[in-house]
Design an enzyme around this catalytic site. Sequence first.
Site, PDB file in Angstrom:
ATOM      1  N   ASP A 117     -72.010 113.026-104.686  1.00  0.00           N
ATOM      2  CA  ASP A 117     -71.295 111.823-104.255  1.00  0.00           C
ATOM      3  C   ASP A 117     -71.771 110.574-104.998  1.00  0.00           C
ATOM      4  OD1 ASP A 117     -69.506 110.299-102.874  1.00  0.00           O
ATOM      5  OD2 ASP A 117     -70.521 110.412-100.931  1.00  0.00           O
ATOM      6  N   GLN A 130     -69.557 102.739 -91.662  1.00  0.00           N
ATOM      7  CA  GLN A 130     -68.336 102.702 -92.462  1.00  0.00           C
ATOM      8  C   GLN A 130     -68.223 101.371 -93.212  1.00  0.00           C
ATOM      9  OE1 GLN A 130     -68.514 104.874 -89.948  1.00  0.00           O
ATOM     10  NE2 GLN A 130     -68.058 106.419 -91.485  1.00  0.00           N
ATOM     11  N   GLY A 131     -67.966 101.463 -94.507  1.00  0.00           N
ATOM     12  CA  GLY A 131     -67.881 100.281 -95.353  1.00  0.00           C
ATOM     13  C   GLY A 131     -69.155 100.022 -96.131  1.00  0.00           C
ATOM     14  N   ASP A 132     -70.235 100.683 -95.750  1.00  0.00           N
ATOM     15  CA  ASP A 132     -71.490 100.596 -96.515  1.00  0.00           C
ATOM     16  C   ASP A 132     -71.521 101.656 -97.607  1.00  0.00           C
ATOM     17  OD1 ASP A 132     -72.659  98.485 -95.022  1.00  0.00           O
ATOM     18  OD2 ASP A 132     -73.247  99.907 -93.470  1.00  0.00           O
ATOM     19  N   SER A 133     -70.640 102.613 -97.511  1.00  0.00           N
ATOM     20  CA  SER A 133     -70.594 103.708 -98.482  1.00  0.00           C
ATOM     21  C   SER A 133     -70.648 103.208 -99.904  1.00  0.00           C
ATOM     22  CB  SER A 133     -69.293 104.496 -98.328  1.00  0.00           C
ATOM     23  OG  SER A 133     -69.449 105.474 -97.372  1.00  0.00           O
ATOM     24  N   HIS A 159     -66.874 109.299-103.229  1.00  0.00           N
ATOM     25  CA  HIS A 159     -65.826 109.281-102.202  1.00  0.00           C
ATOM     26  C   HIS A 159     -65.177 107.918-102.043  1.00  0.00           C
ATOM     27  CE1 HIS A 159     -68.856 107.927 -99.099  1.00  0.00           C
ATOM     28  NE2 HIS A 159     -67.796 107.367 -98.576  1.00  0.00           N
TER      29      HIS A 159
HETATM   30  N1  ARG Z   1     -68.795 107.371 -95.455  1.00  0.00           N
HETATM   31  C1  ARG Z   1     -69.013 106.061 -94.912  1.00  0.00           C
HETATM   32  C2  ARG Z   1     -68.226 105.026 -95.694  1.00  0.00           C
HETATM   33  O1  ARG Z   1     -67.250 105.403 -96.308  1.00  0.00           O
HETATM   34  C3  ARG Z   1     -70.469 105.747 -94.800  1.00  0.00           C
HETATM   35  C4  ARG Z   1     -71.031 106.446 -93.659  1.00  0.00           C
HETATM   36  C5  ARG Z   1     -72.463 106.241 -93.513  1.00  0.00           C
HETATM   37  N2  ARG Z   1     -72.748 106.701 -92.201  1.00  0.00           N
HETATM   38  C6  ARG Z   1     -73.941 106.755 -91.653  1.00  0.00           C
HETATM   39  N3  ARG Z   1     -74.051 107.112 -90.410  1.00  0.00           N
HETATM   40  N4  ARG Z   1     -75.023 106.441 -92.352  1.00  0.00           N
HETATM   41  O2  ARG Z   1     -68.444 103.849 -95.606  1.00  0.00           O
END
Ligand code: ARG
Length: 258
Positions: free
Chosen positions: A113, A202-205, A68
Amino acid sequence: MRRWLTLLAAFLTAATMGVLAAPGAAHADANVVGGTRAAQGEFPFMVRLSMGCGGALYSPNLVLTAAHCVGRTGANSSITATLGVVDLNSSSRITRKSNYVYRAPGYTGSGKDWALIRLSSPVNGVATLPITTTTAYDSGTFTIAGWGAATEGGSQQRYLLKATVPFVSDATCNSRSMYNGEIIATDEICAGYTSGGVDTCQGDSGGPMFRRNASDAWVQVGIVSWGDGCARPNKPGVYTQVSYFASSIAAAATSLGG
Ligand code: ARG
C-alpha cells in the site's frame, strides 16, 4: 475481511472528502483521534491530498502516499497537493497539481500500500521526510499526523493534528484478540494502544508515521493504511512497513525524476 475494511475505509473517505470542520467547531483540539494540534512548521513535510488523503513530501516534486488513495499508474493531473501550513484554509498554503501517479506494482487492495505522486513543479524550501532504509526504526514510539477524522465516522479536519502511538509486534497484532492473522508481516507494521483511544482514522490514509533516527532527525517508518474502525481497543492502526519497500520506493522515485 481486511479487503472489506479497506473498501469501507475508501467509501468513508470519499463520503467525507473535502468536508472541513468550520472554525471553532467541536473537537478543535482533537484529531487523528486522541491527538492535539500540531504547531505551524512542526511537521513541514505533511501534505494534504485533494482526494481526501495525507502524504509526505519525499523530494521537492514527489509525495509518498498510500496505493489505496490513488488510481492506476500513469499521467494524472487530477490531484491537488496542499502543504506548508497546518491550517488548510491559510492564505500561506502552497498548492501543486499532480502530473503523474506511480502506484506500487502488483497492488490489488491487500498489502503493497504505497504510491508516489509527482507534482507539476517542485516545492522548494520545504523540508522533506526521508524514508527509513533499515528495519532499525521499526519499533519504539511513533508520531502520526493528519487532517483526517477526529473520531470514528467524524468529519475531516481543518487543522493538522498529531499524536504518538507505540509499536505493536506482528505476533501481537496478528493474535486472535487483535487482527487474527490478517496482518501481512512483511508489508505491514502495527501501532496503537491495546486500550485504544489514539489512532489515525479515515482521511489520514497515505500520511506518514515517523520517529527520530539515531541522528535525531525524523524518518518515515509507516504509511497510514487501514484499521478496524478507529482507536478501538485491541485494534491498532495498520501501516505500510516502509523499510520493506524502501529500495522499491527509491528506485521508483529515481525513475520519476525525483
Ligand atoms: N484507510 C483509511 C483512509 O483511507 C485509514 C484508516 C486508518 N485507520 C486506523 N484505524 N488507523 O483514510
